[in-house]
Design a protein around this motif. Structure first.
Motif, PDB file in Angstrom:
ATOM      1  N   TYR A  44      21.365  42.716   9.592  1.00 47.64           N
ATOM      2  CA  TYR A  44      22.397  42.530   8.788  1.00 47.64           C
ATOM      3  C   TYR A  44      22.207  41.318   7.772  1.00 47.64           C
ATOM      4  O   TYR A  44      21.393  40.520   7.977  1.00 47.64           O
ATOM      5  CB  TYR A  44      23.852  41.945   9.854  1.00 47.64           C
ATOM      6  CG  TYR A  44      23.476  40.863  10.726  1.00 47.64           C
ATOM      7  CD1 TYR A  44      24.166  39.573  10.347  1.00 47.64           C
ATOM      8  CD2 TYR A  44      22.931  40.908  11.704  1.00 47.64           C
ATOM      9  CE1 TYR A  44      24.089  38.458  11.057  1.00 47.64           C
ATOM     10  CE2 TYR A  44      22.843  40.031  12.431  1.00 47.64           C
ATOM     11  CZ  TYR A  44      23.068  38.712  12.280  1.00 47.64           C
ATOM     12  OH  TYR A  44      23.235  37.552  12.960  1.00 47.64           O
ATOM     13  N   ARG A  45      23.026  41.246   6.629  1.00 49.46           N
ATOM     14  CA  ARG A  45      23.033  40.310   5.799  1.00 49.46           C
ATOM     15  C   ARG A  45      24.248  39.142   6.074  1.00 49.46           C
ATOM     16  O   ARG A  45      25.294  39.715   6.353  1.00 49.46           O
ATOM     17  CB  ARG A  45      23.086  40.851   4.379  1.00 49.46           C
ATOM     18  CG  ARG A  45      22.889  39.859   3.257  1.00 49.46           C
ATOM     19  CD  ARG A  45      23.441  40.325   1.693  1.00 49.46           C
ATOM     20  NE  ARG A  45      22.397  41.569   1.716  1.00 49.46           N
ATOM     21  CZ  ARG A  45      21.404  41.550   1.369  1.00 49.46           C
ATOM     22  NH1 ARG A  45      20.747  40.424   0.995  1.00 49.46           N
ATOM     23  NH2 ARG A  45      20.735  42.639   1.124  1.00 49.46           N
ATOM     24  N   TRP A  46      23.701  37.898   6.284  1.00 56.11           N
ATOM     25  CA  TRP A  46      24.703  36.919   6.584  1.00 56.11           C
ATOM     26  C   TRP A  46      24.226  35.754   5.490  1.00 56.11           C
ATOM     27  O   TRP A  46      23.220  35.264   5.735  1.00 56.11           O
ATOM     28  CB  TRP A  46      24.759  36.656   8.054  1.00 56.11           C
ATOM     29  CG  TRP A  46      25.839  35.333   8.543  1.00 56.11           C
ATOM     30  CD1 TRP A  46      25.655  34.350   8.734  1.00 56.11           C
ATOM     31  CD2 TRP A  46      27.042  35.848   8.526  1.00 56.11           C
ATOM     32  NE1 TRP A  46      26.566  33.789   8.841  1.00 56.11           N
ATOM     33  CE2 TRP A  46      27.765  34.425   8.726  1.00 56.11           C
ATOM     34  CE3 TRP A  46      27.989  36.710   7.962  1.00 56.11           C
ATOM     35  CZ2 TRP A  46      28.976  34.264   8.984  1.00 56.11           C
ATOM     36  CZ3 TRP A  46      29.403  36.708   8.287  1.00 56.11           C
ATOM     37  CH2 TRP A  46      29.791  35.354   8.584  1.00 56.11           C
ATOM     38  N   LYS A  49      21.081  36.167   3.387  1.00 52.06           N
ATOM     39  CA  LYS A  49      19.892  36.281   4.167  1.00 52.06           C
ATOM     40  C   LYS A  49      19.922  37.361   5.039  1.00 52.06           C
ATOM     41  O   LYS A  49      20.676  37.563   5.602  1.00 52.06           O
ATOM     42  CB  LYS A  49      19.537  35.123   4.988  1.00 52.06           C
ATOM     43  CG  LYS A  49      19.224  33.988   4.020  1.00 52.06           C
ATOM     44  CD  LYS A  49      18.898  32.634   4.738  1.00 52.06           C
ATOM     45  CE  LYS A  49      18.648  31.515   4.042  1.00 52.06           C
ATOM     46  NZ  LYS A  49      18.597  30.287   4.817  1.00 52.06           N
ATOM     47  N   ILE A  50      18.852  38.322   5.181  1.00 58.92           N
ATOM     48  CA  ILE A  50      18.616  39.404   6.281  1.00 58.92           C
ATOM     49  C   ILE A  50      18.540  38.720   7.465  1.00 58.92           C
ATOM     50  O   ILE A  50      17.418  37.738   7.651  1.00 58.92           O
ATOM     51  CB  ILE A  50      17.737  40.322   5.836  1.00 58.92           C
ATOM     52  CG1 ILE A  50      17.807  40.827   4.337  1.00 58.92           C
ATOM     53  CG2 ILE A  50      17.403  41.456   6.677  1.00 58.92           C
ATOM     54  CD1 ILE A  50      19.112  41.834   4.169  1.00 58.92           C
TER      55      ILE A  50
END
Length: 106
Positions: A44-46, A49-50
């Motif tokens: 996921y992207r958070w 950042k991946i």
């Protein structure tokens, strides 16, 4: 397909102990009749950042009229900044099982 009056509510956490503890308290509070805990791999992207993480998913079996209360409860007891909480209506299933879900929830 029709709505059975039941839902599956999903969340994830980063540790098996946390997942089992949350599952236990939700079932004890009768917000769900059953909770299944199992490991998953999440991408996921958070914050731009991946991320690639091992997490623990919890599937809560409940009545649809308890989804809002269960969602609030999970959010209050979760340690993620923004926990995944998704509810999916159950459109069919075993009448006996769905009746059990109804009788085991408040």
């Amino acid at each position: 397909m029709t709505d059975s009056g039941h839902s599956v509510v999903i969340t994830t956490t980063d540790a098996e102990e946390k997942a089992k503890a949350l599952a236990g308290v939700v079932v004890a509070e009768q917000l769900a009749a059953c909770a299944q805990v199992y490991p998953i791999s999440s991408v996921y992207r958070w914050e731009g950042k991946i991320q690639h993480d091992q997490e623990w998913r919890i599937d809560f079996k409940t009545r649809s009229d308890l989804v809002d209360e269960l969602t609030r409860f999970i959010a209050e007891h979760h340690d993620y900044d923004e926990p995944e909480i998704i509810a999916t209506p159950v459109t069919g299933g075993s009448a006996g099982y769905l009746n059990w879900v109804s009788t085991e929830t408040k």
